[in-house]
Enzyme design. Structure first.
Site: not given
Ligand code: NAG
Length: 734
Positions: A177, A254, A310
């Site tokens: 990430d 990411h 994202e």
């Molecule tokens: C989302 C992001 C993740 C982040 C998390 C925090 C997913 C699939 N993507 O924004 O990178 O750390 O929530 O709750 O969860």
């Protein structure tokens, strides 16, 4: 005489203990208690059918007993092949027989036996019983993000060991990430020489301070990575325990850390500018395939997780190479460009006999033909994919994000937001009611995700994972009809000392009380239930809003009250109140149960109780995800309540919340109008908001309108949004 009495007491206690079912989590399908007990004192041998040799070896390690194949003798523990699903465990006077059809099931049985043994403490025997057991779901997962903070490989072992104890079978390892790349890749050494190291230890500090990477060995560098040897050892350790490790390599978003060290893979060609790979550039695919090639050599899992969440797609809009790709491949837009990338990776993986797994964004722009979807933005993505015949794994934020708070944020260490108490995890059903029954088999199971932006230490990870992981274990294993919250809480008591023995840091059950009301507008009465995470708490309450004491009424189970009340209740130990009292004003107000017309729609994702929400007598609690707060976007709240006849009015109040993190704000003002014909409305009053948008802690506000002297059949309440959401509950009319 004295001796006789104590002997009787002893006999009674033993009897009582014998009648109690073991506190296994997850609860098995069937348990029958039998006469007698099995003794470990004689150091019994474990003897297994050759296919179950690994299970015997593991059990031997757990129980510190000799294990092997060959002939059983009296007093042995034997592991044999059975014909039925799952495993059967017979603990008898002189032997233990574990039978299973395949190794994975035998390992589940081993973990049941191990748990029974651990739960028994220092006692070297087990009461006789027969257990017949099998899992509800085939995919029982835990995820761990090791990018935002890095944890030593020893902790990964510990985590996997605990997963096995609670019958999880999949470990989703989020290895890459923006905050750091964590897996050695021979072909691209910069990934671990630089992209694994950063300027700040605490992820949120790094995030706020320019997000720079540093060379390995720099005195200020924080980070780390797992060597291929270490990762292989983790895979083997997990496999031995019946756990598959699924690696995740994030793409196309990411990925700041990769682009910092290999900037030619980004649209601008410069480091620190984008977080997405350039999908117009074939080098991107060469890089990703090379990386996955090495990843597959380490991880034998059928699934390879390619992330997919994202991606902002913004850079692609201004990138000539991406636009060129869109044109050449006849793609509609950037969404289809992402989908093109995912399909291309899928083709590559399928060619290597693997399957692609990705976050639900991979649905956008069209799903790759054989992909499996991890539904995290609620269950919608999962439902869509399952209806289309794809397999899905449920990880919806509201039930499975273990980075959310477990109790009132004021009493908890910093976390990302949200509110996911133990009881809510326990209430989860991975098969959504909306899903067509014929497609339910596409839901392979569920998984909790541990994103670690706010978890700098393994200590903190454990705190967020336990005991919620135990609740999820039961969600995934135990059939719906056997799930029971009170029974689970009772069994949980025995697991706290077990977790202590295993040196696990866990969240202690809170003293927060929940007051549940079942309102019956017709009879003007309500059924009141109190719930908490405490085990058999002493709860005292009042109905007039005064603070309860140990001398107030004691709660003995759900009770009915007539008319409005100000319920206030707390948990006591002897005479001392524990934590803060909970209160709930129950309003048998004039609008209760009346028809509400929405002149502007509520936001479907936060529908709460739909048209009934705002006048159902329940007030939203600490979290907007509790099914009582109704969300509004765009034009905001605009509803008309029909009181059915002209009604003398006294006051109206309407509640809002502000929580800036996820974008929930107060309305700039609230207006109340009245009417007798439902056509012509007159403004009764407008109240301006006084909570600044910069107030970034959770705050609630009731806008209270004085309506004395007015009489009306219809009341209209309007509140615009200022930015993001507004969340409303309840409209109370007197
Ligand atoms: C989302 C992001 C993740 C982040 C998390 C925090 C997913 C699939 N993507 O924004 O990178 O750390 O929530 O709750 O969860």
């Amino acid at each position: 005489m004295k001796i006789v009495i104590s002997a009787m007491v002893l006999a009674l206690t033993t009897l009582g203990a014998a009648a109690q079912e073991p506190a296994l989590i997850p609860r098995p399908l069937k348990m029958e208690q039998k006469e007698g007990r099995f003794d470990f004192k004689s150091s019994p041998r474990i003897v297994a059918d050759p296919v179950f040799k690994p299970a015997a070896g593991l059990l031997g390690e757990y129980l510190r007993l000799p294990a092997g194949t060959g002939a059983a003798s009296a007093g042995s523990i034997v592991i044999v092949r059975g014909k039925e699903n799952g495993y059967q465990l017979k603990i008898e006077q002189n032997r233990i027989v574990l039978s299973a059809r395949q190794l994975a099931d035998a390992l589940d049985g081993v973990n049941t036996l191990r748990q029974l043994y651990l739960l028994n403490g220092s006692d070297l025997h087990l009461p006789a019983m027969h257990i017949t057991d099998s899992a509800r779901f085939g995919y029982r997962g835990m995820h761990l993000d090791v990018s935002r903070h890095f944890y030593p490989v020893e902790f990964i072992y510990k985590f996997i060991d605990l997963m096995a104890l609670y019958k999880f079978n999949t470990f989703h390892w989020h290895l890459t990430d923006g905050a750091g790349w964590r897996l050695e890749i021979n072909k691209y050494p910069e990934l671990t020489k630089t992209a694994a190291w950063r300027t700040h230890n605490y992820c949120m500090d790094w995030w706020a301070n320019g997000r720079q990477y540093l060379p390995e060995g720099n005195a200020n560098a924080y980070g780390g990575y797992y060597t291929q040897e270490q990762a292989k050892a983790v895979v083997a350790y997990a496999a031995k325990r019946g756990i598959t490790v699924i690696p995740e390599i994030e793409m196309p978003g990411h990925s700041e850390e990769v682009l910092a060290v290999y900037p030619h893979l980004s649209c601008t060609g410069k480091p620190y500018e984008n977080s997405e790979f350039c999908l117009g550039n074939d080098s991107t695919f060469t890089f990703l395939e090379d990386v996955l090639q090495e990843v597959m050599a380490i991880f034998p899992s059928r699934y390879i997780h390619i992330g997919g969440d994202e991606a902002s797609k913004k850079a692609w809009k201004n990138c000539p190479k991406c636009q060129q790709r869109i044109k050449k491949e006849g793609l509609k837009d950037e969404e289809e460009l992402q989908s093109y990338g995912v399909r291309r990776m899928e083709k590559f993986l399928v060619g290597k006999k693997r399957k692609l797994l990705g976050w639900d964004e991979i649905l956008e722009g069209g799903l790759a033909p054989e992909a499996t979807v991890m539904s995290w933005r609620g269950e919608k993505g999962g439902i869509t994919a399952a209806e289309a015949g794809h397999d899905v794994i449920m990880t919806p934020g509201g039930y499975c994000y273990f980075d959310s708070y477990q109790a009132d944020p004021a009493t908890e260490p910093p976390a990302i937001g949200g509110f996911l108490p133990l009881s809510k995890v326990y209430s989860y059903n991975p098969v959504p009611a909306e899903l067509h029954a014929a497609k339910a088999h596409h839901v392979l199971g569920a998984q909790a995700n541990i994103w670690t932006e706010y978890m700098p230490t393994t200590y903190q990870v454990e705190y967020m994972a336990f005991p919620r992981m135990l609740a999820l274990a039961e969600v995934l294993w135990t059939p719906l009809q056997l799930k029971n919250w009170d029974d689970f809480k009772t069994r949980l008591q025995a697991h706290y000392p077990l977790l202590q023995k295993k040196n696990v840091n866990y969240y202690r059950p809170s003293y927060q009380l929940q007051i549940k009301t079942d309102i019956r507008p017709q009879t003007g009465s309500a059924l009141i239930t109190f719930d908490s995470e405490q085990y058999r708490p002493l709860i005292c309450y009042t109905l007039d809003g005064s603070t309860p004491t140990a001398a107030s009424a004691q709660y003995a189970g759900p009770f009915e009250i007539k008319g409005s009340a100000k319920i206030k209740a707390a948990i006591f130990r002897d005479t001392a109140m524990q934590g803060q009292p909970a209160s709930l004003p129950l309003d048998f107000h004039k609008a209760l149960g009346k028809k509400v017309t929405y002149n502007e729609p509520y936001y479907k994702g936060y529908a709460a109780q739909n048209e009934a929400t705002l006048v159902n007598g329940y007030r939203g609690s600490l979290t907007y995800g509790d099914g009582q707060w109704q969300g509004f976007l765009n034009k905001g709240l605009d509803v008309t309540i029909d009181l059915e006849q002209a009604t003398p009015l006294n006051s109206l109040s309407v509640g809002f919340m502000q929580l800036t993190g996820p974008g929930v704000y107060m309305p700039p003002a609230v207006e109340v109008y009245t009417s007798n014909d439902g056509q012509q409305f007159t403004l009764a009053q407008k109240i301006d908001n006084d909570v600044p948008p910069t107030h970034n802690k959770l705050i609630f506000k009731d806008f209270v309108f004085d309506l004395k002297g007015a009489s009306a059949r219809y009341i209209r309440v309007k509140a615009k949004t200022q930015k993001g959401f507004i969340f409303t509950d309840e409209i109370i009319v007197y």
